[in-house]
Design a protein around this motif. Structure first.
Motif, PDB file in Angstrom:
ATOM      1  N   CYS A 144       0.817  -1.030   0.000  1.00  0.00           N
ATOM      2  CA  CYS A 144      -0.203   0.047   0.080  1.00  0.00           C
ATOM      3  C   CYS A 144       0.914   1.233  -0.097  1.00  0.00           C
ATOM      4  O   CYS A 144       1.978   1.322   0.409  1.00  0.00           O
ATOM      5  N   GLY A 145       0.277   2.251  -0.372  1.00  0.00           N
ATOM      6  CA  GLY A 145       1.228   3.425  -0.599  1.00  0.00           C
ATOM      7  C   GLY A 145       0.167   4.782  -0.354  1.00  0.00           C
ATOM      8  O   GLY A 145      -0.788   4.732  -0.482  1.00  0.00           O
ATOM      9  N   ALA A 146       1.161   6.104  -0.227  1.00  0.00           N
ATOM     10  CA  ALA A 146       0.342   7.200   0.077  1.00  0.00           C
ATOM     11  C   ALA A 146       1.527   8.222  -0.525  1.00  0.00           C
ATOM     12  O   ALA A 146       2.837   7.933  -0.534  1.00  0.00           O
ATOM     13  N   HIS A 147       0.997   9.346  -1.046  1.00  0.00           N
ATOM     14  CA  HIS A 147       1.573  10.582  -1.646  1.00  0.00           C
ATOM     15  C   HIS A 147       1.850  11.565  -0.716  1.00  0.00           C
ATOM     16  O   HIS A 147       0.762  11.876  -0.090  1.00  0.00           O
ATOM     17  N   ASN A 200       3.339  15.421   7.238  1.00  0.00           N
ATOM     18  CA  ASN A 200       4.700  14.747   7.365  1.00  0.00           C
ATOM     19  C   ASN A 200       4.621  13.589   8.201  1.00  0.00           C
ATOM     20  O   ASN A 200       5.578  13.026   8.874  1.00  0.00           O
ATOM     21  N   LYS A 201       3.299  12.844   7.988  1.00  0.00           N
ATOM     22  CA  LYS A 201       3.148  11.667   8.591  1.00  0.00           C
ATOM     23  C   LYS A 201       2.283  10.885   7.737  1.00  0.00           C
ATOM     24  O   LYS A 201       1.403  11.317   6.782  1.00  0.00           O
ATOM     25  N   VAL A 202       2.862   9.373   7.676  1.00  0.00           N
ATOM     26  CA  VAL A 202       2.142   8.421   6.846  1.00  0.00           C
ATOM     27  C   VAL A 202       1.532   7.560   7.743  1.00  0.00           C
ATOM     28  O   VAL A 202       2.122   6.978   8.695  1.00  0.00           O
ATOM     29  N   TYR A 203       0.432   7.246   7.460  1.00  0.00           N
ATOM     30  CA  TYR A 203      -0.533   6.071   8.348  1.00  0.00           C
ATOM     31  C   TYR A 203      -1.050   4.866   7.585  1.00  0.00           C
ATOM     32  O   TYR A 203      -1.435   5.193   6.340  1.00  0.00           O
ATOM     33  N   VAL A 204      -0.433   3.866   8.197  1.00  0.00           N
ATOM     34  CA  VAL A 204      -0.580   2.572   7.488  1.00  0.00           C
ATOM     35  C   VAL A 204      -1.246   1.737   8.467  1.00  0.00           C
ATOM     36  O   VAL A 204      -1.057   1.695   9.789  1.00  0.00           O
ATOM     37  N   ILE A 205      -2.422   1.057   8.038  1.00  0.00           N
ATOM     38  CA  ILE A 205      -3.110   0.069   8.759  1.00  0.00           C
ATOM     39  C   ILE A 205      -3.237  -1.335   7.923  1.00  0.00           C
ATOM     40  O   ILE A 205      -3.300  -1.288   6.578  1.00  0.00           O
ATOM     41  N   GLY A 206      -3.442  -2.451   8.865  1.00  0.00           N
ATOM     42  CA  GLY A 206      -3.752  -3.497   8.366  1.00  0.00           C
ATOM     43  C   GLY A 206      -2.362  -4.297   7.822  1.00  0.00           C
ATOM     44  O   GLY A 206      -1.181  -3.654   7.891  1.00  0.00           O
ATOM     45  N   PRO A 214      -7.692  -9.749   8.407  1.00  0.00           N
ATOM     46  CA  PRO A 214      -8.092  -8.129   8.789  1.00  0.00           C
ATOM     47  C   PRO A 214      -7.192  -7.846  10.167  1.00  0.00           C
ATOM     48  O   PRO A 214      -7.161  -8.658  11.406  1.00  0.00           O
ATOM     49  N   GLN A 215      -6.728  -6.590  10.286  1.00  0.00           N
ATOM     50  CA  GLN A 215      -5.875  -6.155  11.359  1.00  0.00           C
ATOM     51  C   GLN A 215      -6.471  -4.621  11.589  1.00  0.00           C
ATOM     52  O   GLN A 215      -6.994  -4.039  10.772  1.00  0.00           O
ATOM     53  N   THR A 216      -6.299  -4.418  13.090  1.00  0.00           N
ATOM     54  CA  THR A 216      -6.783  -3.019  13.431  1.00  0.00           C
ATOM     55  C   THR A 216      -5.681  -2.151  13.918  1.00  0.00           C
ATOM     56  O   THR A 216      -6.109  -0.873  13.784  1.00  0.00           O
ATOM     57  N   GLN A 217      -4.647  -2.582  13.796  1.00  0.00           N
ATOM     58  CA  GLN A 217      -3.371  -1.852  14.327  1.00  0.00           C
ATOM     59  C   GLN A 217      -3.058  -0.713  13.382  1.00  0.00           C
ATOM     60  O   GLN A 217      -2.759  -1.167  12.266  1.00  0.00           O
ATOM     61  N   LEU A 218      -3.038   0.483  13.764  1.00  0.00           N
ATOM     62  CA  LEU A 218      -2.583   1.571  12.956  1.00  0.00           C
ATOM     63  C   LEU A 218      -1.089   1.847  13.380  1.00  0.00           C
ATOM     64  O   LEU A 218      -0.748   2.067  14.550  1.00  0.00           O
TER      65      LEU A 218
END
Length: 185
Positions: free
Chosen positions: A28-31, A78-84, A89-93
């Motif tokens: 997964c990714g984010a810009h 300036n933060k990237v949020y990754v879950i799963g 199925p995972q709830t940890q962020l």
């Protein structure tokens, strides 16, 4: 495969870019701010950073989970949020601080995330559907993370109950495109 390609809408053409150093399935990714942050999929916990202007990759601190397979990601301030991840199925962020190259733990999601549709709109990371704990029942959950406050809220049930699909946004609407129906087909 490690291939990375860019689509130019003006010329209607694809161009190859620098390959990602770690090939994996379902990353997964984010810009954020000219860079794309990618959590490795099924093959490990690396965190790769693509500099769009330089067409180059660097490694960030590894994500503190075994695998990112099926994760969702968003970025803000300036933060990237990754879950799963971890093929269930995972709830940890987990939250990556770009300035310090470190990870911390955020508030857990109301329901598990696994190959869900996801999309960032403003300061919100929307997560919709996904595979459930059993292949016989995909998730109907819709939720959003307010990345400016770290708080979650739940939305209406996602009656199409799809997993492994694209989620796009336009104006005030989200669009779920394709995916697997309950039972994995």
């Amino acid at each position: 495969i490690p291939d990375v390609n860019r689509y130019n809408a003006s010329t209607n053409a694809w161009a190859p870019l620098a390959p990602i150093p770690v090939a994996s399935e379902a990353p997964c990714g984010a810009h954020w701010n000219g860079k794309i942050y990618v959590a490795e999929g099924d093959t490990g916990s690396s965190f790769q950073i693509y500099d769009i202007a330089a067409n180059s990759w660097t490694a960030g601190a590894p994500r503190p989970v075994a695998s990112g397979y099926g994760c969702a990601a968003g970025a803000l301030n300036n933060k990237v949020y990754v879950i799963g991840g971890a093929a269930a199925p995972q709830t940890q962020l987990t939250v990556y601080d770009i300035a310090t190259n470190t990870w911390s733990t955020g508030n857990p999601a109301p329901t598990g995330v696994f190959l869900s549709g996801y999309q960032t709109v403003g300061n919100y990371l929307y997560i919709v559907g996904g595979f459930g704990a059993s292949p016989a029942a995909n998730s109907t959950a819709t939720m959003r993370l307010d990345m400016s406050t770290g708080t979650w809220s739940s939305g209406p049930a996602f009656s199409p109950q799809r997993a492994d699909f694209a989620l796009a946004s336009f104006g005030s609407k989200l669009y779920a495109i394709g995916g697997d129906a309950t039972g994995g087909s």
